[in-house]
Design a protein around this motif. Structure first.
Motif, PDB file in Angstrom:
ATOM      1  N   THR A   1      33.795  35.799  49.249  1.00  0.00           N
ATOM      2  CA  THR A   1      34.629  36.543  49.946  1.00  0.00           C
ATOM      3  C   THR A   1      34.721  37.841  49.802  1.00  0.00           C
ATOM      4  N   LEU A   2      35.340  38.149  48.441  1.00  0.00           N
ATOM      5  CA  LEU A   2      35.540  39.513  48.062  1.00  0.00           C
ATOM      6  C   LEU A   2      34.314  40.284  48.302  1.00  0.00           C
TER       7      LEU A   2
ATOM      8  N   THR B   1      31.765  40.211  50.423  1.00  0.00           N
ATOM      9  CA  THR B   1      31.602  40.318  51.875  1.00  0.00           C
ATOM     10  C   THR B   1      32.920  41.573  52.280  1.00  0.00           C
ATOM     11  N   TRP B   2      34.076  41.215  51.985  1.00  0.00           N
ATOM     12  CA  TRP B   2      35.166  42.046  52.282  1.00  0.00           C
ATOM     13  C   TRP B   2      34.838  43.594  51.773  1.00  0.00           C
ATOM     14  N   THR B   3      34.543  43.750  50.544  1.00  0.00           N
ATOM     15  CA  THR B   3      34.342  44.893  50.033  1.00  0.00           C
ATOM     16  C   THR B   3      33.043  45.515  50.905  1.00  0.00           C
TER      17      THR B   3
ATOM     18  N   TRP C   1      32.157  45.192  53.980  1.00  0.00           N
ATOM     19  CA  TRP C   1      32.667  45.479  55.410  1.00  0.00           C
ATOM     20  C   TRP C   1      33.458  46.826  55.225  1.00  0.00           C
ATOM     21  N   GLY C   2      34.412  47.057  54.224  1.00  0.00           N
ATOM     22  CA  GLY C   2      34.937  47.975  53.969  1.00  0.00           C
ATOM     23  C   GLY C   2      34.417  49.060  53.914  1.00  0.00           C
TER      24      GLY C   2
END
Length: 102
Positions: free
Chosen positions: A86-87, A89-91, A93-94
């Protein structure tokens, strides 16, 4: 497939995605390891409630048998894989959003 094997595959997959696919390298960051114990604490609390009350049960033949706060240690592996993926992917995308003008 045992729960143990699935948990190990989940961790391996999340690590591969972090390092080779998304190249976020969260596992090399101190902030990841400094904050991860907070997540583990709440994971142990929720797992303890769910397994201690019998809401979630595990086949004894599919797990190692080691437990922390009523839950099998494999749950910690699954939690780690989930958080890392999750992290990562979040990073990713950011970073991607910052590179797009607009």
């Amino acid at each position: 497939m045992t729960y143990t094997a699935a948990a190990l595959l989940g961790v391996a997959g999340a690590v591969l995605v972090d390092i080779f696919v998304l190249r976020t390298w969260l596992l090399r960051r101190r902030v990841f390891w400094a904050t991860y114990p907070i997540i583990v604490l709440f994971q142990l609390i929720s797992n303890g409630i769910l397994t201690g009350r019998g809401i979630v049960r595990y086949d004894p033949d599919a797990i190692l048998g080691l437990r922390l706060v009523y839950a099998p240690v494999e749950d910690l592996l699954f939690g780690f894989a989930l958080v890392l993926l999750t992290l990562s992917t979040w990073t990713w995308w950011g970073r991607r959003d910052r590179s797009v003008p607009g």
